[in-house]
Scaffold this active site. Structure first.
Site, PDB file in Angstrom:
ATOM      1  N   HIS A 132       0.820  -1.206   0.000  1.00 51.81           N
ATOM      2  CA  HIS A 132       0.000   0.000   0.000  1.00 51.81           C
ATOM      3  C   HIS A 132       0.855   1.258   0.000  1.00 51.81           C
ATOM      4  CE1 HIS A 132      -2.808   3.057   1.566  1.00 51.81           C
ATOM      5  NE2 HIS A 132      -3.668   2.384   0.842  1.00 51.81           N
ATOM      6  N   HIS A 156     -17.142   3.701  10.614  1.00 50.36           N
ATOM      7  CA  HIS A 156     -16.589   2.477  10.047  1.00 50.36           C
ATOM      8  C   HIS A 156     -16.684   1.279  10.989  1.00 50.36           C
ATOM      9  CE1 HIS A 156     -15.369   4.967   6.843  1.00 50.36           C
ATOM     10  NE2 HIS A 156     -14.416   5.571   7.498  1.00 50.36           N
ATOM     11  N   ARG A 231     -20.730  20.571   7.929  1.00 51.47           N
ATOM     12  CA  ARG A 231     -19.944  19.538   7.232  1.00 51.47           C
ATOM     13  C   ARG A 231     -18.597  19.418   7.922  1.00 51.47           C
ATOM     14  NH1 ARG A 231     -18.093  15.327   5.941  1.00 51.47           N
ATOM     15  NH2 ARG A 231     -17.567  14.640   3.830  1.00 51.47           N
ATOM     16  N   CYS A 278     -21.785  22.171  -0.257  1.00 49.86           N
ATOM     17  CA  CYS A 278     -21.028  20.926  -0.233  1.00 49.86           C
ATOM     18  C   CYS A 278     -21.049  20.297  -1.619  1.00 49.86           C
ATOM     19  CB  CYS A 278     -21.646  19.979   0.797  1.00 49.86           C
ATOM     20  SG  CYS A 278     -20.822  18.381   0.909  1.00 49.86           S
ATOM     21  N   TYR A 416     -13.609  14.376  -3.737  1.00 50.31           N
ATOM     22  CA  TYR A 416     -14.129  15.612  -4.308  1.00 50.31           C
ATOM     23  C   TYR A 416     -13.645  15.814  -5.746  1.00 50.31           C
ATOM     24  CZ  TYR A 416     -15.487  16.513   0.493  1.00 50.31           C
ATOM     25  OH  TYR A 416     -16.052  16.405   1.744  1.00 50.31           O
TER      26      TYR A 416
END
Length: 576
Positions: A132, A156, A231, A278, A416
């Site tokens: 990774h 999570h 946010r 957003c 994004y």
């Protein structure tokens, strides 16, 4: 070199690997082929991609708090299950060896293996870390417990993620060390988050993300800060304004350090009215076409406020910015004071020309709607980059860096961004797409609500909403239809509070604030149901697409199709 290290790691723990072979024979055979020969390397790479990616991206989501990356791992995990590649879940078993915390702590490198603990289990994640590119961050958890990470990224802590983790279980932590861990409870990093108004509709509690009821947006041109959409990517940091410092780096004059008082007294105070939106606003409509990854925002992840503070341009000039800097610098990076458990801060960047332009109006804002910026919105200082996606308006600003490079932050590089409807989690390459900066033309209906019932006796229907375009482009028209788009009427636009004189038209390219709009129309005489549609046009004649499918993307960003609301008409009851 990486292969040599992996072979060394695998052979070093032969007995341990043998235990795992009993449960995951496919992994064992792949490891053997990797270290013994290259004759069947294609088979190995094929299996390795499927098995390692599932954990690789799952743990990246676990540790880095990135829902998109986590979803990518889960996708590959379930795909691997469907492919029946023989990877089985390792269940808790009394035959597993018992390790002390001291033994676990010894495994903190590729050479010695990377081990972590979670709820009394010991897990070997060496395979994941070795391949990774972000393994250096994950190494921070090596030899220790995952519980602090779960506490930070509560979203999570779900069963399917635990199932992925169970594939890498190699033993149990001894009872004495487990009791020590349990005695040191991970504190909740969100315990000091501010109180929020109960009217907000929560999309995520930790970190906190919420939007107001849509009808509130059209009630006021300036959105009260309590109702302004929230946010957050991480816990809200506690910042002492008296000791606050902002560091400006990357310019020839060296590092400039400013206190909050410096920002207020050394630089002229500038005020703008600007809308923030957003990137995921209206994502829920994309979810109706095909599920995407991200918070299920409705139409209210957008709000409008007045912002006051020092111009970023003035601060950069004080730090030594001169025109020749533009010969090598291209970006201005921002780092927040909000951090994850590894110490990584939220970060983003904007183009240098936006940051230094006199017409760019970028602020280091310390006031919102005439008061100190509330904690949820960046107290004591946030950057406001008008006309730009909310993700670049970094809150709790701690550092500014003038650079030749974009921010290396996950949220700038691997989130994004927009992609083709044909791009999926198998083919997506985040490096191939530019980071979202200016947002496209947008409008939505705030009232009536979808599925509302209108009385026939009302005779007329009033429709309200908002419209906004990124990049300082002014909304010049909003068209509204009551019949699904067959016929259209032009709504009345408003750029100020109702009953007050409208704001003067902004200079070209500096229309940072939204327009509220309204129309009252007679009810069609024979209709039993209405499909109300709105679409906006800006001064560059950009228009919204009519449907969602052509703009669908796997992250559910840039959702700006015509907004549609269906309402029923209730007939008058006959008098007896």
């Amino acid at each position: 070199m990486l292969l040599l290290r992996r072979c060394h790691s695998l052979t070093r723990f032969g007995s341990l690997i043998t235990q795992r072979h009993q449960v995951t024979p496919a992994v064992a055979s792949c490891a053997a082929r990797l270290c013994s020969s290259s004759s069947s390397s294609e088979d190995h790479r094929s299996h390795q991609r499927v098995h390692s990616l599932s954990w690789k991206h799952g743990l990246a989501g676990l540790l880095a708090g990135t829902g998109a990356v986590l979803a990518y791992g889960l996708h590959h995990h379930h795909k691997a299950e469907r492919a029946d590649i023989g990877v089985q879940t390792l269940k808790k078993s009394s035959s597993l060896p018992v390790f002390s915390q001291e033994e676990v702590t010894k495994h903190r490198s590729l050479e010695d293996g990377i081990w972590v603990t979670y709820k009394g289990g010991v897990y070997d994640i060496t395979e994941f870390v070795a391949m990774h590119p972000g393994g250096d961050k994950i190494m921070l958890a090596a030899g220790g417990a995952l519980e602090p990470f779960w506490a930070l990224y509560a979203v999570h802590n779900q069963e399917h993620v635990l199932e992925i983790l169970s594939d890498y279980k190699v033993g149990e932590l001894n009872l004495e060390d487990l009791k020590k861990q349990q005695a040191v409870k991970s504190s909740d990093p969100y315990s000091s988050d501010p109180e929020r108004h109960p009217v907000l509709r929560i999309n995520s509690l930790k970190p906190f993300n919420a939007e107001p009821p849509p009808e509130i947006l059209s009630d006021s041109y300036i959105t009260p800060s309590a109702f302004f959409f929230k946010r957050n990517h991480l816990p809200v940091p506690q910042v002492d304004p008296a000791s606050y410092q902002l560091h400006v780096e990357g310019l020839p004059g060296g590092v400039l350090t400013l206190s909050l008082e410096d920002l207020k007294t050394r630089f002229p105070k500038h005020t703008i009215t600007a809308t923030l939106q957003c990137a995921g606003n209206r994502r829920s409509e994309m979810n109706k076409v095909k599920l995407v990854k991200g918070l299920n925002w409705g139409i209210a992840a957008i709000s409008n406020a007045t912002w006051s503070g020092a111009r970023l341009r003035d601060v950069l000039l004080a730090a030594g910015y001169k025109p020749d800097v533009a010969q090598w610098a291209r970006h201005v990076q921002f780092e927040g004071l909000d951090t994850d458990v590894t110490g990584t801060t939220y970060g983003a960047s904007v183009p240098l020309n936006k940051a230094v332009s006199e017409e760019g109006d970028v602020l280091l804002a310390y006031e919102m709607n005439g008061e100190d910026i509330p904690p949820d919105h960046g107290f004591p200082v946030r950057v406001v980059v008008p006309g730009t996606v909310g993700a670049r308006n970094v809150k709790w600003l701690g550092k500014i860096i003038v650079s030749a490079e974009e921010s290396s932050s996950h949220w700038q590089q691997n989130d994004y961004k927009g992609f083709s409807p044909g791009t999926d989690w198998d083919t997506v390459d985040f490096k191939s797409a530019p980071a979202i900066q200016e947002l496209p033309i947008q409008s939505a209906i705030t009232t009536p609500a979808d599925s509302a019932t209108i009385d026939r006796s009302d005779e007329t229907l009033t429709v309200k909403g908002y419209a906004w375009s990124g990049g300082g482009r002014e909304v010049v028209r909003v068209d509204v239809s009551l019949d699904g788009g067959k016929t259209w009427q032009v709504a009345q636009l408003r750029s100020g509070e109702k009953g007050q004189a409208p704001e003067p038209s902004p200079p070209p390219g500096r229309a940072w604030a939204w327009k509220l709009w309204e129309i009252t129309a007679p009810l069609p005489p024979d209709a039993q149901e209405l499909e109300i549609v709105c679409k906006a046009v800006d001064n560059s004649y950009n228009m919204q697409p009519d449907t969602v499918p052509p703009i669908w993307n796997l992250r559910g960003v840039l959702s700006n199709a015509w907004h549609r609301v269906k309402v029923k008409i209730r007939e008058d009851e006959d008098e007896e």
